[in-house]
Design a protein around this motif. Structure first.
Motif: not given
Length: 428
Positions: A218-219, A224-225, A253-256, A259-260
């Motif tokens: 993922v770019p 996060a944006r 967690w995958g969100y770590d 990055g969000f």
């Protein structure tokens, strides 16, 4: 009884079209750790199933299940400390203070349905945004989010956006930052469309690592944006961690990894190591609001049995240091596969996190044309050598490698030997 005879009985009993893996379907009769055994006693290394995350027939989980079932199992309209303790422990695994309370269910589909309804109740809006190659479950609402492709969803309250990736980017020759901007532009357009044609966005729902999309890189900064954009529009962010969570990436967690910070987190498959167990976690305010509107009750959820098994799974992950195991072995396995890429131009890309790796097969490395037939052939031949994988991804051309978290260094080395031998057969 032959496998063909059993397959014929299965079709009669379950109906035609119930899918099976492989040209010659396997008749599996036993599992242990990272291994499965067929009716003839042959052992296979399970490199696909994330449900038995701490291993097939894990003795700690089996003992906890047996002990609790022999003591008490009842629905959630009674007090039970084990259920409360499990909910507290699960919520505490999220570092975000916004995750405080839990609604238990029995499947990822149910948990995602709860999450979507929760977001709609909390925001007073109906719009849902998701990616065009995702999968979140099988209910009437959730299934409408499944693999809608370029045609998009038929429901006017739903909007699909291209999943973020660098391998087949939305626009060629962009910097990573500019590419993130391009994907964010599609999200912005989806939000604007919902506001113009309805009452706006209630939620963005994504698998935190975009597993069904093929584990794309993922770019940087996109997620996060994207979360900021959704919240600014009055919506909530749902992280579907059914595949990404519980240590699969080497972190809880995958969100770590991407990055969000989500507002609502959904977990499922690995939570019970085979026992049906799922959860929707959020702030106390979101959970209370949902319960006030629905009086939600699930006969088999929030049970003492779920709690006992769920606790045992967490115990094994923590006591046996499985997150470190995943991070170490996963990184080494991925790097070894990356190093094999120059040897066979049919390997277009190798991606993933921890013990969730995708090997993308292509017909032309320059055009990056997906080769689903080759991916299927590779998986069938790996099965014949004793290693179970399966094709996945937006084009069905990604060999999915997703073993139980107890997968060992020896298993990885044996797989690489089998992979090399299979590639030699196919590559000539």
């Amino acid at each position: 009884m032959t496998s063909a005879d059993l397959a014929a009985r299965r079709e009669q009993a379950l109906g035609a079209g119930a899918p099976l893996f492989y040209r010659a379907p396997l008749h599996i009769v036993r599992g242990e750790g990272a291994y499965l055994y067929d009716a003839d006693g042959r052992r296979y290394v399970d490199m696909y199933n994330n449900v038995p995350c701490v291993g097939h027939a894990n003795p700690r989980v089996v003992e906890a299940m047996t002990r609790q079932q022999a003591t008490l199992n009842v629905h959630s309209r009674y007090l039970h400390e084990g259920v409360v303790a499990f909910a507290e422990r699960l919520a505490a695994l999220h570092e975000s203070p916004a995750i405080e309370s839990v609604i238990f269910s029995c499947s990822g589909t149910e948990a995602n349905e709860v999450a979507l309804r929760m977001a709609r109740f909390a925001t007073g809006k109906r719009g849902i945004v998701f990616t065009d190659a995702t999968y979140h479950g099988n209910s009437d609402l959730v299934s409408q989010l499944t693999r809608v492709g370029a045609a998009g969803p038929k429901n006017p309250e739903l909007r699909a956006i291209p999943f973020p990736q660098t391998y087949r980017p939305l626009e060629a020759e962009l910097s990573e930052g500019a590419l993130a901007d391009a994907y964010l532009g599609r999200l912005r357009a989806a939000i604007d469309s919902l506001e113009q044609e309805g009452d706006g966005i209630a939620a963005l729902i994504v698998c935190s690592i975009f597993a069904n999309e093929g584990l794309p890189d993922v770019p940087a900064g996109f997620m996060a944006r994207a979360a900021e954009m959704v919240r600014a529009a009055g919506g909530l962010v749902i992280a579907d961690e059914v595949q990404a969570g519980y240590g699969r990436t080497g972190r809880w967690w995958g969100y770590d990894v991407t990055g969000f910070t989500p507002d609502i987190v959904v977990t499922g498959k690995p939570m019970g190591n085979g026992l049906p167990l799922a959860a929707t976690a959020a702030s106390r305010a979101l959970v209370d609001g949902f319960r006030a509107r629905t009086r939600y009750f699930n006969t088999f959820a929030s049970s003492p049995l779920q709690a006992a098994v769920g606790m045992a799974v967490l115990d094994v992950i923590e006591r046996e240091g499985l997150l470190a195991n995943v991070a170490t072995i996963g990184a080494e396995l991925k790097q070894a596969l990356v190093e094999r890429k120059p040897r066979w131009d049919a390997i277009g890309d190798v991606r993933g996190h921890g013990l969730f790796i995708g090997v993308e097969m292509v017909k032309d490395p320059e055009a990056r044309t997906p080769d689903a037939a080759l991916a299927a052939e590779l998986c069938n031949r790996l099965k014949d050598r004793g290693f179970l994988t399966a094709p996945a991804g937006a084009f069905g051309n990604v060999v999915k490698i997703r073993p139980p978290l107890v997968f060992s260094q020896g298993d990885a080395e044996a797989f690489l030997d089998a992979f090399d031998a299979t590639v030699a057969d196919l590559h000539g």
